[in-house]
Design an enzyme around this catalytic site. Sequence first.
Site, mmCIF file in Angstrom:
data_model
loop_
_atom_site.group_PDB
_atom_site.id
_atom_site.type_symbol
_atom_site.label_atom_id
_atom_site.label_comp_id
_atom_site.label_asym_id
_atom_site.label_seq_id
_atom_site.Cartn_x
_atom_site.Cartn_y
_atom_site.Cartn_z
ATOM 1 N N ILE A 106 0.857 -1.177 0.000
ATOM 2 C CA ILE A 106 0.000 0.000 0.000
ATOM 3 C C ILE A 106 0.895 1.229 0.000
ATOM 4 C CG2 ILE A 106 -1.791 1.276 1.244
ATOM 5 C CD1 ILE A 106 -2.736 -1.325 2.475
ATOM 6 N N CYS A 107 0.606 2.156 -0.901
ATOM 7 C CA CYS A 107 1.322 3.422 -0.985
ATOM 8 C C CYS A 107 2.819 3.171 -1.206
ATOM 9 C CB CYS A 107 1.037 4.235 0.272
ATOM 10 S SG CYS A 107 1.475 5.988 0.147
ATOM 11 N N THR A 108 3.679 3.810 -0.416
ATOM 12 C CA THR A 108 5.113 3.674 -0.632
ATOM 13 C C THR A 108 5.669 2.352 -0.111
ATOM 14 O OG1 THR A 108 5.520 4.935 1.399
ATOM 15 C CG2 THR A 108 5.550 6.158 -0.685
ATOM 16 N N ALA A 159 -1.678 2.646 -4.865
ATOM 17 C CA ALA A 159 -1.188 4.023 -4.788
ATOM 18 C C ALA A 159 -1.300 4.531 -3.348
ATOM 19 C CB ALA A 159 -1.943 4.887 -5.784
#
Length: 316
Positions: A106-108, A159
């Site tokens: 998730i995300c970074t 993202a």
Amino acid sequence: MTRHVVAVLVRPGVMPLELGIVHQLFGSARTGGEPLYEVVTCAPEPGDVRTDADFAVRVPRGPETLAAARTVVVPAAHGADETDRLDGPLRAALARVRPGTRIASICTGAFVLAAAGLLDGRRATTHWRSAELFRRLFPRVGLDPDVLYTDEGDVLTSAGEAAGIDLCLHMIRTDHGAAVANDVARRTVVPPHRDGGQAQYIPRPVAEPGSPSTSAARAWALRHLDRPISLRDLAERESVSVRTFTRRFRQEVGTSPARWLLRQRVERARQLLETTDLPVERIAADVGLGTAASLRRRMRETVGVSPRSYRRTFRG
């Protein structure tokens, strides 16, 4: 029934929302009242794990938990990501993941997967603000900074934080079908599906109070999927020109009316394949795709399998 174990691997700086998303969504997935997943949290080094808020979380489980998981989710960790290196404990923890285990970020958190070499030669995404750095650090990864999530089979990425919701629902839908995923979405009060190809951000994602919207046209279209629906039909529901409607629709939804409408038709077909014994030809007509051949083509394009194969998977 042996439950599917989802292990959430957290690190110092973890974002509480991302940790909560995984527990809330997978934890809400049920059939016949029985939970479908067992969600557990672990850390490379168990104990109190600092979050990016003003509190810590107690994580008693260590990396050995990863060896029993069928799915591993790596949330972002503020201040720890955006590097092409893994520290010793994190690298050792990831080494415990069994071959063939589904792993998602998730995300970074995508930086962790990329640094571990799991994304080489694959398509991936991360938060748009980190995209340029990601591309420099990992040139062998096919970064797509414009999508909500990517699915490369056993490796998935999403993202920003909210896109983690889309990714979790996508995995639940893949495992157990649209009906279960839609039920989870209703329980959580989130949209059951946003296209993975939808842009991470759009020019005016939230309408100003009192501003014109296309919601009435979208609601009308969902009630009339069995009929041909043109752009003019939709625009007339809002009493605007086709050009104005198309512009507003893209601003609000992030995609074109035609692409959105096709997705709704396919999603409705998936629901009918899962929950009814209607012939494929009848389903194609009921969702506005006309013929069984058209439905087969659209299902293969968007889901990757034929209607009959999809029904066998989710109805036995």
